[in-house]
Design a protein around this motif. Structure first.
Motif, short mmCIF file in Angstrom:
data_model
loop_
_atom_site.label_atom_id
_atom_site.label_comp_id
_atom_site.label_asym_id
_atom_site.label_seq_id
_atom_site.Cartn_x
_atom_site.Cartn_y
_atom_site.Cartn_z
N PHE A 112 0.85 -1.20 0.00
CA PHE A 112 0.00 0.00 0.00
C PHE A 112 0.88 1.24 0.00
N THR A 113 0.33 2.34 -0.46
CA THR A 113 1.02 3.62 -0.39
C THR A 113 0.03 4.70 0.03
N THR A 114 0.55 5.87 0.26
CA THR A 114 -0.30 6.99 0.67
C THR A 114 -1.01 7.58 -0.55
N LEU A 115 -2.06 8.31 -0.28
CA LEU A 115 -2.79 8.97 -1.36
C LEU A 115 -1.89 10.01 -2.04
N GLN A 116 -1.07 10.70 -1.26
CA GLN A 116 -0.18 11.71 -1.82
C GLN A 116 0.83 11.09 -2.79
N THR A 117 1.38 9.93 -2.44
CA THR A 117 2.32 9.25 -3.33
C THR A 117 1.60 8.76 -4.58
N ALA A 118 0.42 8.17 -4.41
CA ALA A 118 -0.36 7.71 -5.57
C ALA A 118 -0.69 8.89 -6.49
N ALA A 119 -1.01 10.03 -5.90
CA ALA A 119 -1.29 11.23 -6.70
C ALA A 119 -0.08 11.62 -7.53
N SER A 125 -2.35 16.71 -8.37
CA SER A 125 -2.00 17.49 -7.19
C SER A 125 -2.57 16.80 -5.95
N LYS A 126 -1.98 17.09 -4.81
CA LYS A 126 -2.45 16.51 -3.56
C LYS A 126 -3.91 16.90 -3.30
N THR A 127 -4.24 18.16 -3.52
CA THR A 127 -5.60 18.63 -3.28
C THR A 127 -6.60 17.93 -4.18
N HIS A 128 -6.25 17.81 -5.45
CA HIS A 128 -7.16 17.15 -6.39
C HIS A 128 -7.34 15.67 -6.03
N ALA A 129 -6.25 15.03 -5.61
CA ALA A 129 -6.31 13.62 -5.22
C ALA A 129 -7.26 13.43 -4.04
N TYR A 130 -7.17 14.30 -3.03
CA TYR A 130 -8.07 14.18 -1.88
C TYR A 130 -9.52 14.44 -2.28
#
Length: 113
Positions: free
Chosen positions: A18-25, A31-36
């Motif tokens: 697994f990885t973080t959402l930020q890394t997957a983004a 962008s981090k914001t768009h990913a969230y």
């Protein structure tokens, strides 16, 4: 920083299961914001797990979406980095999926009546 990494198939596999959402983004060029925003609405490009207040993304799903898997690659092979699977349940607590929900494919609300 994750945005400075060249995301090869081996670099993605080395992340573990697994990885973080930020890394997957970063891998998908988001962008981090768009990913969230995408994760919150269930529209991120791959399934996302919400564990407590954190998002986790299966690396296998990233590899599949990026067409980086090979037909002869076993789906149950051990982590390519050789590391143990990450404990996503918290410090020392027994492994459990209680409280884990997929936000990528939310279940439709059922009408009661």
């Amino acid at each position: 920083m994750t945005r400075d990494i060249v995301w090869t198939a081996d670099a993605i596999r080395a992340l573990g299961p697994f990885t973080t959402l930020q890394t997957a983004a970063a891998i998908f060029g988001l962008s981090k914001t768009h990913a969230y925003d995408l994760a919150a609405t269930g529209t991120f490009p791959v399934p996302v797990l919400k564990i407590g207040h954190r998002y986790r993304v299966p690396v296998a799903a990233i590899l599949t979406a990026a067409h980086l898997t090979t037909p002869d690659e076993p789906h149950d092979r051990p982590n390519a980095s050789g590391a143990e699977a990450a404990d996503l349940t918290g410090a020392g607590s027994p492994a459990s999926i209680d409280g884990v929900k997929s936000v990528a494919h939310p279940h439709p609300r059922r009408e009661t009546g």
